[in-house]
Design an enzyme around this catalytic site. Structure first.
Site, PDB file in Angstrom:
ATOM      1  N   PRO A  95       0.828  -1.210   0.000  1.00  0.00           N
ATOM      2  CA  PRO A  95       0.000   0.000   0.000  1.00  0.00           C
ATOM      3  C   PRO A  95       0.863   1.261   0.000  1.00  0.00           C
ATOM      4  O   PRO A  95       1.946   1.266   0.579  1.00  0.00           O
ATOM      5  CB  PRO A  95      -0.821  -0.103   1.291  1.00  0.00           C
ATOM      6  CG  PRO A  95      -0.298  -1.258   2.050  1.00  0.00           C
ATOM      7  CD  PRO A  95       0.644  -2.027   1.199  1.00  0.00           C
ATOM      8  N   GLY A  99       4.019   4.017   5.021  1.00  0.00           N
ATOM      9  CA  GLY A  99       5.201   3.764   5.858  1.00  0.00           C
ATOM     10  C   GLY A  99       5.913   2.477   5.526  1.00  0.00           C
ATOM     11  O   GLY A  99       6.814   2.054   6.259  1.00  0.00           O
ATOM     12  N   ALA A 104      10.094   3.358  -2.807  1.00  0.00           N
ATOM     13  CA  ALA A 104      11.471   2.851  -2.963  1.00  0.00           C
ATOM     14  C   ALA A 104      11.457   1.432  -3.544  1.00  0.00           C
ATOM     15  O   ALA A 104      12.346   1.068  -4.326  1.00  0.00           O
ATOM     16  CB  ALA A 104      12.195   2.870  -1.616  1.00  0.00           C
ATOM     17  N   ASP A 146      15.283   3.901   3.614  1.00  0.00           N
ATOM     18  CA  ASP A 146      14.292   3.069   2.901  1.00  0.00           C
ATOM     19  C   ASP A 146      14.929   2.374   1.697  1.00  0.00           C
ATOM     20  O   ASP A 146      14.816   1.153   1.537  1.00  0.00           O
ATOM     21  CB  ASP A 146      13.112   3.936   2.418  1.00  0.00           C
ATOM     22  CG  ASP A 146      12.218   4.383   3.557  1.00  0.00           C
ATOM     23  OD1 ASP A 146      12.611   4.218   4.723  1.00  0.00           O
ATOM     24  OD2 ASP A 146      11.125   4.908   3.277  1.00  0.00           O
TER      25      ASP A 146
HETATM   26  C1  MEV Z   1      10.393   6.938   6.286  1.00  0.00           C
HETATM   27  O1  MEV Z   1      10.260   5.561   6.014  1.00  0.00           O
HETATM   28  C2  MEV Z   1      11.422   7.131   7.346  1.00  0.00           C
HETATM   29  C3  MEV Z   1      11.680   8.576   7.737  1.00  0.00           C
HETATM   30  O2  MEV Z   1      12.658   8.543   8.765  1.00  0.00           O
HETATM   31  C4  MEV Z   1      12.172   9.391   6.569  1.00  0.00           C
HETATM   32  C5  MEV Z   1      13.578   9.021   6.134  1.00  0.00           C
HETATM   33  O3  MEV Z   1      14.343   8.428   6.885  1.00  0.00           O
HETATM   34  O4  MEV Z   1      13.936   9.398   5.000  1.00  0.00           O
HETATM   35  C6  MEV Z   1      10.435   9.243   8.290  1.00  0.00           C
END
Ligand code: MEV
Length: 310
Positions: A95, A99, A104, A146
């Site tokens: 999705p 998060g 990526a 990521d």
């Molecule tokens: C996103 O998956 C993780 C964050 O820490 C952003 C990043 O590290 O680029 C929120």
């Protein structure tokens, strides 16, 4: 026909603080993948989803998703290839804006598939570099965690500007990944933290350092696999993310529900303000915690075993 895929990712500890130089721990989540298939075609390059929807095509810029078109053009430019007359199909179970590293993962699979199609061999470091560049299109100032965990597909401890370190995990453990159903583009909470850092530099820097300290303790807890210690650190990490302003009432409710149902630990994972909560569970409590998460509003729950590392 060429087929490449890349996994989703889970940030176990340290999101947001990692953007500001602290370490973070991330895991691949191979149960969810983005898959790219490339076929020769009679028409110009088109990037479509498996259901046929046009995602991006260089000759149809107005009908393209602007971000995906930029991702595609960035990859073609970095690979120095001119892919004409191919059809590129995306089949992703990850999705978006949740998060889990959907952007990526798509860019990783796309880079590998386009490179193979052009007969180019490409190192993991080169893929990582290209995918990092596409990540900057999504949120300007990515830490690089990521793309690194997704390209290497292994558990790692990541600090900006340093070689990622493998994470030692003494024994397998079970995580529930609960989708809140709320979506938030990564750049929104990332910018909010940056603003907070400008408005309240000392207080915010302390929160970021406290998160960094949790990551160090979590590395040790993983190396001897102590679920109670690991779980307590997850709750602490979630509370600090709340202080950074990247949680939400729903994410807090999900963490609270998991805790009441007996999860050893729980926290939001990824950029926050929506997306997923992860919960560390003993096998015997997994069903109860999953039910509690559902009752608290989770729209989907994945139960995944994180494997031990050597
Ligand atoms: C996103 O998956 C993780 C964050 O820490 C952003 C990043 O590290 O680029 C929120």
């Amino acid at each position: 026909m060429i087929r490449e895929s890349a996994p989703a990712k889970i940030i176990l500890f340290g999101e947001h603080a990692v953007v500001h130089g602290q370490p973070a721990i991330a895991l691949p989540f191979p149960a969810l993948r983005a898959q790219i298939t490339i076929r020769e075609s009679a028409t110009a390059l088109e990037f479509r989803s498996v259901n046929g929807t046009l995602l991006a095509a260089p000759h149809l810029p107005k009908r393209s998703d602007p971000l995906l078109l930029q991702v595609l053009l960035t990859i073609l430019c970095r690979l120095r290839i001119d892919a004409r007359e191919v059809s590129v199909l995306l089949d992703s179970g990850i999705p978006q804006a949740c998060g889990l590293g959907s952007g990526a993962a798509i860019a990783t699979a796309l880079t590998r598939a386009l490179a193979r199609h052009a007969g180019r061999s490409i190192s993991a470091a080169e893929v990582n570099d290209i995918v990092f560049e596409t990540e900057t299109l999504f949120h300007g100032t990515p830490s690089g965690i990521d793309n690194t965990v997704i390209v290497h597909e292994s558990a790692l401890c990541f600090t900006r500007g340093m070689e990622p370190l493998p994470v030692r995990i003494a024994r397998p453990f079970q995580l529930l990944v609960a989708d809140s159903g709320d979506r938030c583009a990564t750049h929104i909470p990332v910018s909010a933290v940056r603003e907070q850092l400008q408005l309240h530099p000392e207080e915010t820097a302390m929160i970021l350092e406290d998160i960094g300290a949790i990551v160090h303790r979590a590395s040790r807890a993983l190396a001897c696999m102590q679920p109670p210690a690991l779980g307590a650190l997850m709750y602490d990490n979630h509370a600090l993310l709340g202080k950074l302003g990247v949680s939400s009432p729903l994410l807090d409710d999900l963490v609270c529900a998991a805790r009441s149902a007996g999860a050893a630990g729980a926290k939001l994972s990824g950029a926050g303000r929506g997306g997923v909560v992860i919960a560390l569970v003993e096998e015997s409590r997994a069903d109860d915690v999953a039910l509690a998460l559902e009752e608290a509003g989770a729209v989907q729950i994945w139960n995944t075993t994180i494997q031990a590392t050597n």
